[in-house]
Each structure stands twice: as structure tokens, then as C-alpha cells.
Design a protein around this motif. Structure first.
Motif, PDB file in Angstrom:
ATOM      1  N   SER A 493       0.814  -1.217   0.000  1.00  0.00           N
ATOM      2  CA  SER A 493       0.000   0.000   0.000  1.00  0.00           C
ATOM      3  C   SER A 493       0.850   1.270   0.000  1.00  0.00           C
ATOM      4  O   SER A 493       0.424   2.302  -0.525  1.00  0.00           O
ATOM      5  N   THR A 494       2.040   1.194   0.614  1.00  0.00           N
ATOM      6  CA  THR A 494       2.866   2.403   0.777  1.00  0.00           C
ATOM      7  C   THR A 494       4.092   2.417  -0.130  1.00  0.00           C
ATOM      8  O   THR A 494       4.965   3.271   0.028  1.00  0.00           O
ATOM      9  N   PHE A 495       4.148   1.507  -1.082  1.00  0.00           N
ATOM     10  CA  PHE A 495       5.331   1.426  -1.947  1.00  0.00           C
ATOM     11  C   PHE A 495       5.521   2.719  -2.743  1.00  0.00           C
ATOM     12  O   PHE A 495       4.588   3.268  -3.315  1.00  0.00           O
ATOM     13  N   ASN A 496       6.762   3.197  -2.738  1.00  0.00           N
ATOM     14  CA  ASN A 496       7.162   4.359  -3.538  1.00  0.00           C
ATOM     15  C   ASN A 496       6.450   5.644  -3.103  1.00  0.00           C
ATOM     16  O   ASN A 496       6.229   6.540  -3.909  1.00  0.00           O
ATOM     17  N   MET A 497       6.093   5.737  -1.826  1.00  0.00           N
ATOM     18  CA  MET A 497       5.488   6.962  -1.294  1.00  0.00           C
ATOM     19  C   MET A 497       6.527   7.764  -0.509  1.00  0.00           C
ATOM     20  O   MET A 497       7.551   7.234  -0.082  1.00  0.00           O
ATOM     21  N   THR A 498       6.228   9.021  -0.268  1.00  0.00           N
ATOM     22  CA  THR A 498       7.074   9.829   0.605  1.00  0.00           C
ATOM     23  C   THR A 498       6.839   9.388   2.045  1.00  0.00           C
ATOM     24  O   THR A 498       5.848   8.716   2.350  1.00  0.00           O
ATOM     25  N   VAL A 505      -0.921   6.746   5.364  1.00  0.00           N
ATOM     26  CA  VAL A 505      -1.569   5.515   4.907  1.00  0.00           C
ATOM     27  C   VAL A 505      -1.449   4.417   5.969  1.00  0.00           C
ATOM     28  O   VAL A 505      -2.422   3.710   6.258  1.00  0.00           O
ATOM     29  N   THR A 506      -0.248   4.290   6.548  1.00  0.00           N
ATOM     30  CA  THR A 506      -0.042   3.277   7.575  1.00  0.00           C
ATOM     31  C   THR A 506      -0.957   3.508   8.771  1.00  0.00           C
ATOM     32  O   THR A 506      -1.564   2.568   9.307  1.00  0.00           O
ATOM     33  N   LYS A 507      -1.077   4.773   9.186  1.00  0.00           N
ATOM     34  CA  LYS A 507      -1.945   5.103  10.322  1.00  0.00           C
ATOM     35  C   LYS A 507      -3.395   4.742  10.023  1.00  0.00           C
ATOM     36  O   LYS A 507      -4.104   4.173  10.868  1.00  0.00           O
ATOM     37  N   ARG A 508      -3.830   5.052   8.818  1.00  0.00           N
ATOM     38  CA  ARG A 508      -5.219   4.779   8.436  1.00  0.00           C
ATOM     39  C   ARG A 508      -5.490   3.268   8.396  1.00  0.00           C
ATOM     40  O   ARG A 508      -6.494   2.793   8.942  1.00  0.00           O
ATOM     41  N   PHE A 509      -4.591   2.531   7.753  1.00  0.00           N
ATOM     42  CA  PHE A 509      -4.809   1.091   7.617  1.00  0.00           C
ATOM     43  C   PHE A 509      -4.605   0.356   8.951  1.00  0.00           C
ATOM     44  O   PHE A 509      -5.305  -0.616   9.245  1.00  0.00           O
ATOM     45  N   ALA A 510      -3.634   0.806   9.757  1.00  0.00           N
ATOM     46  CA  ALA A 510      -3.402   0.177  11.061  1.00  0.00           C
ATOM     47  C   ALA A 510      -4.609   0.394  11.979  1.00  0.00           C
ATOM     48  O   ALA A 510      -5.011  -0.517  12.711  1.00  0.00           O
ATOM     49  N   SER A 511      -5.188   1.578  11.918  1.00  0.00           N
ATOM     50  CA  SER A 511      -6.392   1.865  12.723  1.00  0.00           C
ATOM     51  C   SER A 511      -7.541   0.967  12.292  1.00  0.00           C
ATOM     52  O   SER A 511      -8.296   0.448  13.130  1.00  0.00           O
ATOM     53  N   LEU A 525       2.019  -2.022  16.856  1.00  0.00           N
ATOM     54  CA  LEU A 525       3.409  -1.556  16.836  1.00  0.00           C
ATOM     55  C   LEU A 525       3.556  -0.347  15.917  1.00  0.00           C
ATOM     56  O   LEU A 525       4.232   0.637  16.270  1.00  0.00           O
ATOM     57  N   ALA A 526       2.913  -0.415  14.749  1.00  0.00           N
ATOM     58  CA  ALA A 526       2.989   0.694  13.790  1.00  0.00           C
ATOM     59  C   ALA A 526       2.369   1.959  14.369  1.00  0.00           C
ATOM     60  O   ALA A 526       2.943   3.055  14.271  1.00  0.00           O
ATOM     61  N   LEU A 527       1.203   1.850  14.988  1.00  0.00           N
ATOM     62  CA  LEU A 527       0.530   3.022  15.565  1.00  0.00           C
ATOM     63  C   LEU A 527       1.314   3.602  16.742  1.00  0.00           C
ATOM     64  O   LEU A 527       1.320   4.825  16.951  1.00  0.00           O
ATOM     65  N   THR A 528       1.985   2.732  17.503  1.00  0.00           N
ATOM     66  CA  THR A 528       2.807   3.217  18.623  1.00  0.00           C
ATOM     67  C   THR A 528       3.962   4.069  18.101  1.00  0.00           C
ATOM     68  O   THR A 528       4.245   5.163  18.637  1.00  0.00           O
ATOM     69  N   ARG A 529       4.634   3.599  17.072  1.00  0.00           N
ATOM     70  CA  ARG A 529       5.742   4.368  16.488  1.00  0.00           C
ATOM     71  C   ARG A 529       5.251   5.701  15.927  1.00  0.00           C
ATOM     72  O   ARG A 529       5.908   6.742  16.077  1.00  0.00           O
ATOM     73  N   ILE A 530       4.094   5.670  15.270  1.00  0.00           N
ATOM     74  CA  ILE A 530       3.530   6.897  14.713  1.00  0.00           C
ATOM     75  C   ILE A 530       3.145   7.865  15.842  1.00  0.00           C
ATOM     76  O   ILE A 530       3.350   9.088  15.736  1.00  0.00           O
TER      77      ILE A 530
END
Length: 596
Positions: A493-498, A505-511, A525-530
């Protein structure tokens, strides 16, 4: 013309069986390596879909034609209670989609269990006179899997799998379990006059013995030993003194002995009681750590368990210190024991239903042995097959095709003993709820399987595009197991993004993932880092404490917890982490004292 049409119809009705063909296809289902070369899931997913399609078709056929077996009230109560209790377990587990599909990569969730129940009902309606119509399909399914395994061993074909030669089942343990448990079914070929049966009677034993020897797992040799014991009993049955027991005595006595056998198989290695080939066997020692975790899950959730196929989401929380010290990075998503797995994930009420169905199955064998004197050999060897299957499933993982075979034959035995035709002869008030219930299960299965197939297609095609360093048009799917697919889905989903786009995108999908499955560890883990990056301290604190409760021994969890504890001066948490570090041998006592 009508004469020829009638002849064709008769031939099809006598020789062709959709459910028989579906069994063969389920047994042999896999995705070849030339299709989506980068896909890593090629066995269990397609077998889950094949099982679901088979059961949905059989269910719709029964519901539409009203050809549902008329069984006793007690049997229907067991079936309905099992459906209700497992549905409650799914709802209370708070991972509904994951529990429906099965969230471990083997897809042994609610849909597969209900599909197996439907399959058993279909076979309960066939009767003794039609069993010979279905037997060739069952034997052919077993033969083709073994044949492919032999060809794979001689490197004549290449099949996907975890290593070694597992035929279409993808794993040597899975293939060994199938070969060992189906040895008794070969005995059903003896006395058959058809040339094909005679050829199979020559080839199948050779294939089976060769595979047991070459595959290596000791469970195959245990199956062979048990088979030999029952063969000798059958061979010298006329010389064995017999006692006259009532049906109830035989039923409850055998049931109690099998439950004791199941218990002994678990207690001996758990209690480390000296026993050849068990106590110090490496694989057995490892599996006892899984069983201990499963027991803890059951104690914490005794009524309805943690939810169908949710074992992997609770393993980190319940694993022992010994398990961590000896195999820190060995993470399991299955208890490797059907009994422990079912207790942990489904709870006591569902297990009581399974125990009652086992009692009914045992009773049906004794009834059939007297009811069909010309088919006593059939039910004797079916009984041996059931015993071997239960033995294997108690200490190892069993694949969907293997379960298909067990539930089909179990349904046949129960139906042969108890079925009194079809429920169309019953009152409407009984017919309608059963027909509607089966139709609903079939419709739900088709819906879930359809979404799962689409999700797999999108993931595999996007992975193919990604492998060419191109950006795929991919959106996160909730129909793929979090435990295996979360990180790959985020990567696609996040390939080749800034970096900013990736974080959004990660925050939205992790939520989304956590809203569907609160124990999706990768998403937490992803949401904690964010949260750390966004300086959202209240959210970070909540996630850190949740993570420590869910996976208190994982290095990545402890690392994030340490960052929070140090930056936020959370001294109680710091002391807790130091104590945990000492237990896990991350920190020596001298360093811990100095830090304190």
C-alpha cells in the motif's frame, strides 16, 4: 433419443458425484509455482476455498431438495448447540472476520468448521447402499495425494511447500499424518472385484509404507504400529475370547478409554513422565510449550475461549519463560493439538458438544456392526481410521482435506446408524428452521469465501507488480489474516510513497486493522511508532501498556516500552522493564542493580 438420454442420466447418477469430485479436488488443490511466482501461500488458502465451495454446494442442494437426514433429537441438539456456541465464541473473540476465515494461515476458523458439519450431514444421508458409490472418490483422493508425494520425492515434479516433500499438503508432517491415518481405509479394498480396486490394493500399501519411511516423522511409525495391532486383532479375531456386553457398556466404556488415551498423550510429555520416543523427543518438547500456552488461554477464557483460530494472537501473552529461553523466535499460530486448540479457542461448551458427538460416533460404530452383518469389516476399519485420526490430531496439525475425509466418514457412520430417511417426512416446524439454517450457513460461506478469493487475487497480483519495482494499486483488505499479511499489505500500500504519505496511509490502515482485530500486533506496533513521531503521548501510553500485556517478552515491544518509560519518566514502568529484562536474561543482575 429418449432412450439414450435416459442411459446417460443413469450413468451420471450412478457413476458421477459432485461431492466425490469436490473431495478429490480439495485433496489435490494447490497453486502452481508458475502462477503469481512471488505468492507465498499456495496450499492452505486454495484448500479452504475448495472445502467451502464443496460444503456450500452440498448445503444448498440439501436445503433446496429437502434431502436432509432425519436424525435423532439428541444429534440435532449437539449440532445446533455446537453452531450456537462457536458463533458466540466468534462474537466474544472480537475478531469476527478473522475468526470466520481463520487467522493463522491454515484457515481453520468458523466457516471451515461449519463447512465440515455440512459435509457430515450430507454424508449422513447417503446410507449404506450408496457408500460404495462414494468410496472410489475417497480412495482416489488419497491415492493421488500419495502419488504426487512419491513423484515429488523422486524429483519428477515440483510442488509448493515448507520444505521436503509434502505433496499437495505442503508439509511432511501433514502428509505423514494423512498416509498413516488412512492405512485402515486400504483394507476396504480387499474383496472388491473391480480391476481398478485390485490395482490400488497392490500400489497403495507400497506407496504408504515408502512414504512413512521416507517422510521421517515418528507419528507415521506410531500410526503403522497401531494399524498392525488392529490388523492382528482382525486377523485372529476368531481365536480371541469374546464377552457379551450391552450397547451402553461398549459405548461408554470405549468413549472413556479414548478420552483417557487423549489425556495420556498430553499428560505424559507435559509431566515429563519417562516414555520411549516421547519425553525427550525435540518436537514433542517444543509442542508442550504450545500446549501450556493453550491451557493458560483456556483458564483465562474457560466458557467460550479466545475465539476460533485466535491462538496466535494470545500466544505471546501466555508463552512460558522456558519457551522464551529455549526458542525465543519460534512463534506459533497453532497449539499443534486439536484438543488443546479447541479448548483454548472455543471453550468448554463447544468441547462438550464435540465430546457428545464423539460419543454418538462411537455408538454408531457398534450399532452398525450389528445392524449390517455383511459390512462389519467396513465399520471395523472405519473405527480404526477414526482412532488414528483422533490420535494424530491430538499431537499435530491436521489439514483441511484430511478433516474433510474424517467428517465425511463420521457423518456416514452416524447416518447409517441413526438416519430414518429425510426430514421431509417430519413436521414443517422442524423442517423449515433446519433448511433455513443450512441455507444460511451455505450463503455465509459463499460470501466469505468470495471476499477471501478476491482479497487473495488482489494481493497476489499486486505482489507480482511490486516484484517488477512498479507501484501497485492496492488497498488494505480485512479478509487476509493480520498475523501473516499485515506487514506485506502495508508494504504494498505504501510502496514508492514519501515518508509523510507512508505514515498517513499506515496510520489509516493500522487503525482499520485494530478496529477489526484489537490484537493485531503489527498494527499496534505501527501506531505506537507513529504516536511517538506525532508526540501523541496519551495514545502512545495506552498502546505501550496494551502491547506489554499482549506480548510482554517481545524485543520490539520492550524497546518501544523503554523509549516511552525513559522519555516520559515513567519510573514504575522502568522498574517493571528492568525486572522483565532480568527474567528474560536481557540484563544481568549487576547491571540491573546499578540502573535501579
Amino acid at each position: 433419443m429418449n432412450k439414450y438420454i435416459s442411459a446417460v442420466k443413469k450413468l451420471v447418477s450412478q457413476r458421477f458425484s459432485f461431492i466425490g469430485i469436490s473431495f478429490i479436488l480439495t485433496m489435490n488443490a494447490f497453486i502452481p509455482k508458475f502462477i503469481y511466482k512471488d505468492s507465498f501461500d499456495r496450499n492452505a488458502n486454495i484448500q479452504f476455498v475448495a472445502l467451502t465451495i464443496s460444503a456450500a454446494t452440498a448445503g444448498l442442494y440439501m436445503a433446496i431438495t429437502n434431502k436432509i437426514p432425519k436424525l435423532t433429537k439428541k444429534i440435532w441438539i449437539c449440532f445446533i448447540a455446537l453452531v450456537l456456541f462457536t458463533a458466540l465464541s466468534t462474537i466474544l473473540g472480537k475478531n469476527i472476520i478473522g475468526s470466520l476465515i481463520g487467522d493463522t494461515g491454515r484457515y481453520t476458523g468458523l466457516i471451515s468448521l461449519w463447512s465440515l458439519l455440512v459435509i457430515s450431514l450430507y454424508f449422513a444421508a447417503i446410507g449404506m447402499d450408496k457408500f460404495t458409490h462414494y468410496l472410489p472418490y475417497l480412495i482416489l483422493g488419497i491415492f493421488t495425494v500419495e502419488l504426487l508425494g512419491v513423484l515429488q520425492q523422486f524429483k519428477l515434479i515440483t510442488l509448493p511447500g515448507d520444505g521436503g516433500f509434502g505433496s499437495t499438503l505442503g508439509n511432511i508432517d501433514f502428509l505423514s499424518a494423512l498416509v498413516g491415518t488412512t492405512l485402515p481405509l486400504i483394507m476396504l479394498l480387499i474383496g472388491k472385484r473391480h480391476l481398478a480396486y485390485r490395482i490400488l490394493l497392490i500400489i497403495l500399501p507400497v506407496f504408504s509404507l515408502f512414504l512413512i519411511y521416507k517422510l521421517g516423522p515418528k507419528q507415521g511409525y506410531m500410526d503403522l504400529l497401531i494399524f498392525i495391532i488392529f490388523f492382528l486383532i482382525y486377523r485372529f479375531r476368531t481365536k480371541i475370547k469374546r464377552f457379551s456386553f450391552s450397547l451402553n457398556y461398549l459405548t461408554y466404556g470405549t468413549w472413556a478409554l479414548i478420552l483417557l488415551w487423549i489425556e495420556a498423550m498430553l499428560v505424559i510429555p507435559l509431566a515429563k513422565i519417562p516414555f520411549p520416543f516421547i519425553t525427550h523427543e525435540a518436537q514433542v518438547v517444543i509442542r508442550t510449550t504450545f500446549w501450556q500456552s493453550g491451557i493458560k488461554m483456556f483458564i483465562q477464557n474457560p466458557l467460550f475461549g479466545v475465539g476460533p483460530d485466535n491462538f496466535g494472537y494470545y500466544y505471546d501473552e501466555t508463552r512460558s519463560l522456558y519457551s522464551f529461553d529455549t526458542h525465543e523466535f519460534l512463534i506459533t499460530n497453532d497449539a499443534h493439538s486439536s484438543v488443546i486448540q479447541s479448548f483454548a479457542t472455543l471453550g468448554i461448551f463447544s468441547m462438550l458438544c464435540f465430546a457428545a458427538l464423539l460419543l454418538i460416533l462411537i455408538r454408531s460404530l457398534f450399532i452398525n456392526y450389528q445392524k449390517y452383518p455383511n459390512h462389519r469389516k467396513t465399520f471395523y476399519w472405519l473405527g480404526v481410521f477414526f482412532f488414528l485420526f483422533i490420535t494424530n490430531s491430538n499431537i499435530s496439525v491436521i489439514t483441511q482435506p484430511h478433516k474433510y475425509l474424517f467428517w465425511a466418514l463420521a457423518g456416514f457412520s452416524i447416518g447409517a446408524a441413526y438416519s430414518e430417511g429425510f426430514i421431509r417426512k417430519s413436521r414443517k416446524i422442524i423442517q423449515i428452521p433446519i433448511r433455513v439454517g443450512i441455507a444460511c450457513v451455505a450463503a455465509l460461506s459463499i460470501f466469505i469465501a468470495g471476499n477471501f478469493v478476491y482479497a487473495q487475487y488482489k494481493f497476489s497480483s499486486s505482489l507480482e507488480i511490486y516484484s517488477r519495482q512498479l507501484k501497485p494499486d492496492y488497498n488494505f483488505s480485512s479478509y487476509l489474516p493480520c498475523l501473516i499479511y499485515y506487514e506485506p499489505q502495508i508494504g504494498l500500500s505504501t510502496f514508492n510513497m514519501t515518508d509523510v504519505e507512508k505514515q498517513d496511509v499506515t496510520k489509516r490502515f493500522a487503525s482499520k486493522a485494530i478496529s477489526l482485530n484489537p490484537r493485531c500486533l503489527g498494527a499496534k506496533l505501527a501506531l505506537t511508532r507513529i504516536s511517538f513521531k506525532e508526540r501523541d503521548i496519551p495514545t502512545a501510553k495506552k498502546l505501550v501498556y496494551d502491547l506489554l500485556e499482549q506480548a510482554p517478552a517481545r524485543r520490539d515491544v520492550l524497546s518501544l516500552a523503554a523509549i516511552y518509560a525513559i522519555t516520559q519518566n515513567d519510573y514504575p514502568l522502568q522498574r517493571k522493564l528492568i525486572s522483565q529484562g532480568q527474567k528474560l536474561d536481557f540484563i544481568d543482575s549487576q547491571t540491573a542493580t546499578a540502573v535501579k
